[in-house]
Motif scaffolding. Sequence first.
Motif, PDB file in Angstrom:
ATOM      1  N   ILE A  59       0.834  -1.195   0.000  1.00 46.86           N
ATOM      2  CA  ILE A  59       0.000   0.000   0.000  1.00 46.86           C
ATOM      3  C   ILE A  59       0.873   1.251   0.000  1.00 46.86           C
ATOM      4  O   ILE A  59       0.634   2.197  -0.725  1.00 46.86           O
ATOM      5  CB  ILE A  59      -0.938   0.007   1.229  1.00 46.86           C
ATOM      6  N   THR A  60       1.932   1.219   0.806  1.00 43.04           N
ATOM      7  CA  THR A  60       2.860   2.350   0.854  1.00 43.04           C
ATOM      8  C   THR A  60       3.542   2.536  -0.493  1.00 43.04           C
ATOM      9  O   THR A  60       3.666   3.655  -0.995  1.00 43.04           O
ATOM     10  CB  THR A  60       3.917   2.129   1.946  1.00 43.04           C
ATOM     11  N   ASN A  61       3.982   1.430  -1.089  1.00 44.98           N
ATOM     12  CA  ASN A  61       4.644   1.494  -2.383  1.00 44.98           C
ATOM     13  C   ASN A  61       3.697   2.025  -3.456  1.00 44.98           C
ATOM     14  O   ASN A  61       4.087   2.800  -4.320  1.00 44.98           O
ATOM     15  CB  ASN A  61       5.162   0.111  -2.785  1.00 44.98           C
ATOM     16  N   THR A  62       2.438   1.579  -3.386  1.00 43.85           N
ATOM     17  CA  THR A  62       1.458   2.017  -4.366  1.00 43.85           C
ATOM     18  C   THR A  62       1.254   3.524  -4.285  1.00 43.85           C
ATOM     19  O   THR A  62       1.126   4.207  -5.306  1.00 43.85           O
ATOM     20  CB  THR A  62       0.112   1.309  -4.149  1.00 43.85           C
ATOM     21  N   SER A  63       1.247   4.063  -3.077  1.00 41.03           N
ATOM     22  CA  SER A  63       1.097   5.500  -2.895  1.00 41.03           C
ATOM     23  C   SER A  63       2.262   6.258  -3.507  1.00 41.03           C
ATOM     24  O   SER A  63       2.078   7.272  -4.189  1.00 41.03           O
ATOM     25  CB  SER A  63       0.981   5.829  -1.401  1.00 41.03           C
ATOM     26  N   ALA A  64       3.474   5.761  -3.269  1.00 44.45           N
ATOM     27  CA  ALA A  64       4.663   6.404  -3.830  1.00 44.45           C
ATOM     28  C   ALA A  64       4.670   6.308  -5.351  1.00 44.45           C
ATOM     29  O   ALA A  64       5.022   7.264  -6.048  1.00 44.45           O
ATOM     30  CB  ALA A  64       5.922   5.755  -3.260  1.00 44.45           C
ATOM     31  N   GLU A  65       4.249   5.148  -5.862  1.00 48.78           N
ATOM     32  CA  GLU A  65       4.201   4.956  -7.304  1.00 48.78           C
ATOM     33  C   GLU A  65       3.175   5.890  -7.944  1.00 48.78           C
ATOM     34  O   GLU A  65       3.391   6.408  -9.046  1.00 48.78           O
ATOM     35  CB  GLU A  65       3.872   3.500  -7.629  1.00 48.78           C
ATOM     36  N   ALA A  66       2.068   6.091  -7.252  1.00 45.61           N
ATOM     37  CA  ALA A  66       1.031   6.988  -7.776  1.00 45.61           C
ATOM     38  C   ALA A  66       1.554   8.419  -7.853  1.00 45.61           C
ATOM     39  O   ALA A  66       1.256   9.153  -8.813  1.00 45.61           O
ATOM     40  CB  ALA A  66      -0.209   6.921  -6.899  1.00 45.61           C
ATOM     41  N   GLU A  67       2.331   8.828  -6.858  1.00 49.09           N
ATOM     42  CA  GLU A  67       2.899  10.178  -6.864  1.00 49.09           C
ATOM     43  C   GLU A  67       3.905  10.338  -8.004  1.00 49.09           C
ATOM     44  O   GLU A  67       3.943  11.385  -8.666  1.00 49.09           O
ATOM     45  CB  GLU A  67       3.571  10.465  -5.522  1.00 49.09           C
ATOM     46  N   LYS A  68       4.700   9.303  -8.228  1.00 51.62           N
ATOM     47  CA  LYS A  68       5.665   9.355  -9.329  1.00 51.62           C
ATOM     48  C   LYS A  68       4.948   9.417 -10.670  1.00 51.62           C
ATOM     49  O   LYS A  68       5.336  10.181 -11.562  1.00 51.62           O
ATOM     50  CB  LYS A  68       6.582   8.127  -9.287  1.00 51.62           C
ATOM     51  N   LYS A  69       3.913   8.606 -10.801  1.00 52.80           N
ATOM     52  CA  LYS A  69       3.152   8.596 -12.055  1.00 52.80           C
ATOM     53  C   LYS A  69       2.541   9.972 -12.318  1.00 52.80           C
ATOM     54  O   LYS A  69       2.607  10.490 -13.444  1.00 52.80           O
ATOM     55  CB  LYS A  69       2.053   7.535 -12.004  1.00 52.80           C
ATOM     56  N   ALA A  70       1.942  10.566 -11.294  1.00 55.17           N
ATOM     57  CA  ALA A  70       1.326  11.889 -11.457  1.00 55.17           C
ATOM     58  C   ALA A  70       2.369  12.931 -11.845  1.00 55.17           C
ATOM     59  O   ALA A  70       2.122  13.802 -12.686  1.00 55.17           O
ATOM     60  CB  ALA A  70       0.619  12.290 -10.168  1.00 55.17           C
ATOM     61  N   ALA A  71       3.560  12.819 -11.241  1.00 59.35           N
ATOM     62  CA  ALA A  71       4.618  13.798 -11.515  1.00 59.35           C
ATOM     63  C   ALA A  71       5.134  13.693 -12.947  1.00 59.35           C
ATOM     64  O   ALA A  71       5.293  14.701 -13.639  1.00 59.35           O
ATOM     65  CB  ALA A  71       5.761  13.610 -10.525  1.00 59.35           C
ATOM     66  N   ILE A  72       5.394  12.462 -13.399  1.00 57.34           N
ATOM     67  CA  ILE A  72       5.930  12.298 -14.755  1.00 57.34           C
ATOM     68  C   ILE A  72       4.862  12.570 -15.796  1.00 57.34           C
ATOM     69  O   ILE A  72       5.149  13.072 -16.894  1.00 57.34           O
ATOM     70  CB  ILE A  72       6.537  10.885 -14.948  1.00 57.34           C
ATOM     71  N   LEU A  73       3.605  12.289 -15.472  1.00 59.70           N
ATOM     72  CA  LEU A  73       2.523  12.581 -16.418  1.00 59.70           C
ATOM     73  C   LEU A  73       2.385  14.088 -16.625  1.00 59.70           C
ATOM     74  O   LEU A  73       2.202  14.560 -17.750  1.00 59.70           O
ATOM     75  CB  LEU A  73       1.205  11.980 -15.925  1.00 59.70           C
ATOM     76  N   GLN A  74       2.496  14.838 -15.535  1.00 62.14           N
ATOM     77  CA  GLN A  74       2.442  16.295 -15.648  1.00 62.14           C
ATOM     78  C   GLN A  74       3.644  16.819 -16.431  1.00 62.14           C
ATOM     79  O   GLN A  74       3.517  17.748 -17.244  1.00 62.14           O
ATOM     80  CB  GLN A  74       2.399  16.935 -14.260  1.00 62.14           C
ATOM     81  N   TYR A  75       4.802  16.218 -16.199  1.00 66.21           N
ATOM     82  CA  TYR A  75       6.007  16.611 -16.932  1.00 66.21           C
ATOM     83  C   TYR A  75       5.821  16.354 -18.428  1.00 66.21           C
ATOM     84  O   TYR A  75       6.172  17.201 -19.266  1.00 66.21           O
ATOM     85  CB  TYR A  75       7.218  15.841 -16.413  1.00 66.21           C
ATOM     86  N   TRP A  76       5.264  15.183 -18.759  1.00 65.91           N
ATOM     87  CA  TRP A  76       5.029  14.843 -20.159  1.00 65.91           C
ATOM     88  C   TRP A  76       4.083  15.843 -20.816  1.00 65.91           C
ATOM     89  O   TRP A  76       4.312  16.280 -21.941  1.00 65.91           O
ATOM     90  CB  TRP A  76       4.476  13.434 -20.282  1.00 65.91           C
ATOM     91  N   LYS A  77       3.026  16.220 -20.108  1.00 66.02           N
ATOM     92  CA  LYS A  77       2.064  17.170 -20.677  1.00 66.02           C
ATOM     93  C   LYS A  77       2.719  18.528 -20.921  1.00 66.02           C
ATOM     94  O   LYS A  77       2.476  19.170 -21.951  1.00 66.02           O
ATOM     95  CB  LYS A  77       0.861  17.307 -19.748  1.00 66.02           C
ATOM     96  N   SER A  78       3.559  18.956 -19.991  1.00 65.79           N
ATOM     97  CA  SER A  78       4.270  20.225 -20.171  1.00 65.79           C
ATOM     98  C   SER A  78       5.273  20.132 -21.316  1.00 65.79           C
ATOM     99  O   SER A  78       5.429  21.065 -22.120  1.00 65.79           O
ATOM    100  CB  SER A  78       4.995  20.614 -18.873  1.00 65.79           C
ATOM    101  N   PHE A  79       5.933  18.997 -21.385  1.00 64.99           N
ATOM    102  CA  PHE A  79       6.918  18.742 -22.431  1.00 64.99           C
ATOM    103  C   PHE A  79       6.246  18.781 -23.804  1.00 64.99           C
ATOM    104  O   PHE A  79       6.717  19.442 -24.731  1.00 64.99           O
ATOM    105  CB  PHE A  79       7.556  17.371 -22.178  1.00 64.99           C
ATOM    106  N   ALA A  80       5.123  18.061 -23.914  1.00 71.76           N
ATOM    107  CA  ALA A  80       4.403  17.993 -25.186  1.00 71.76           C
ATOM    108  C   ALA A  80       3.830  19.354 -25.566  1.00 71.76           C
ATOM    109  O   ALA A  80       3.847  19.745 -26.740  1.00 71.76           O
ATOM    110  CB  ALA A  80       3.295  16.952 -25.095  1.00 71.76           C
ATOM    111  N   ALA A  81       3.322  20.090 -24.565  1.00 74.44           N
ATOM    112  CA  ALA A  81       2.767  21.416 -24.839  1.00 74.44           C
ATOM    113  C   ALA A  81       3.840  22.368 -25.365  1.00 74.44           C
ATOM    114  O   ALA A  81       3.544  23.290 -26.131  1.00 74.44           O
ATOM    115  CB  ALA A  81       2.136  21.986 -23.575  1.00 74.44           C
TER     116      ALA A  81
END
Length: 215
Positions: A59-81
């Motif tokens: 559960i702890t790992n899943t939370s950390a993974e979710a934060e990483k996913k959200a961070a890189i997804l936002q980075y990708w959107k900014s990158f693509a924009a």
Amino acid sequence: MAEYKNGFENWKTWHKVAIGTVFGFIALLMILVSFAPEPEQSTDGGGSEIAIEQDEPAITNTSAEAEKKAAILQYWKSFAANIMPCDEANTAAIEGLQNTEAIGIYAAFDLAKTAENRCADTWLGFNKLEEPEILGEAQTDILEKAKKDCGVAYFTRKQSLETLQKAIDGDMRPSVVQSYKEDSQFAQNGALACIATVMSVAMENGVTSDELKLD
């Protein structure tokens, strides 16, 4: 005048082949993305004290993974924009060159000039992107290098569009045509490589191919 027209027709013919190659590379990239594996989903239904105790770290790992996913997804959107205005304007400039008889030389020149300005903005825009530290040093280093490589690629694209304006303005010397070809190909290959790297890091952190698609 006949020599200029023949040279211009050869120029447009080369572009038809070039843009087809570009679209082929992009299609291949998207195919590779579509075949990438989705993040594994847990099938453990629990039901015992042992299972519950074993699930707590997950559960702890899943939370950390979710934060990483959200961070890189936002980075990708900014990158693509950042890159999309240049890519779209560059495509419009090439299409304008292929249709000079319909839109006229002046309109084709304006499209190339607009694309040059958009790509200059993209090149400078990479400096504003900050890699998510939550991903860890290894992956942020990869993203930083990809960003620098993209900066080189899009600066070269800007240069190629400057050369394109010279050609449209009447300078059809072989050296000018060759310079444009080489810069365009270098920029395209470099852009595809650095974009693929960012997408790869995103997918390593659980971003799906559907989430990488832009609205």
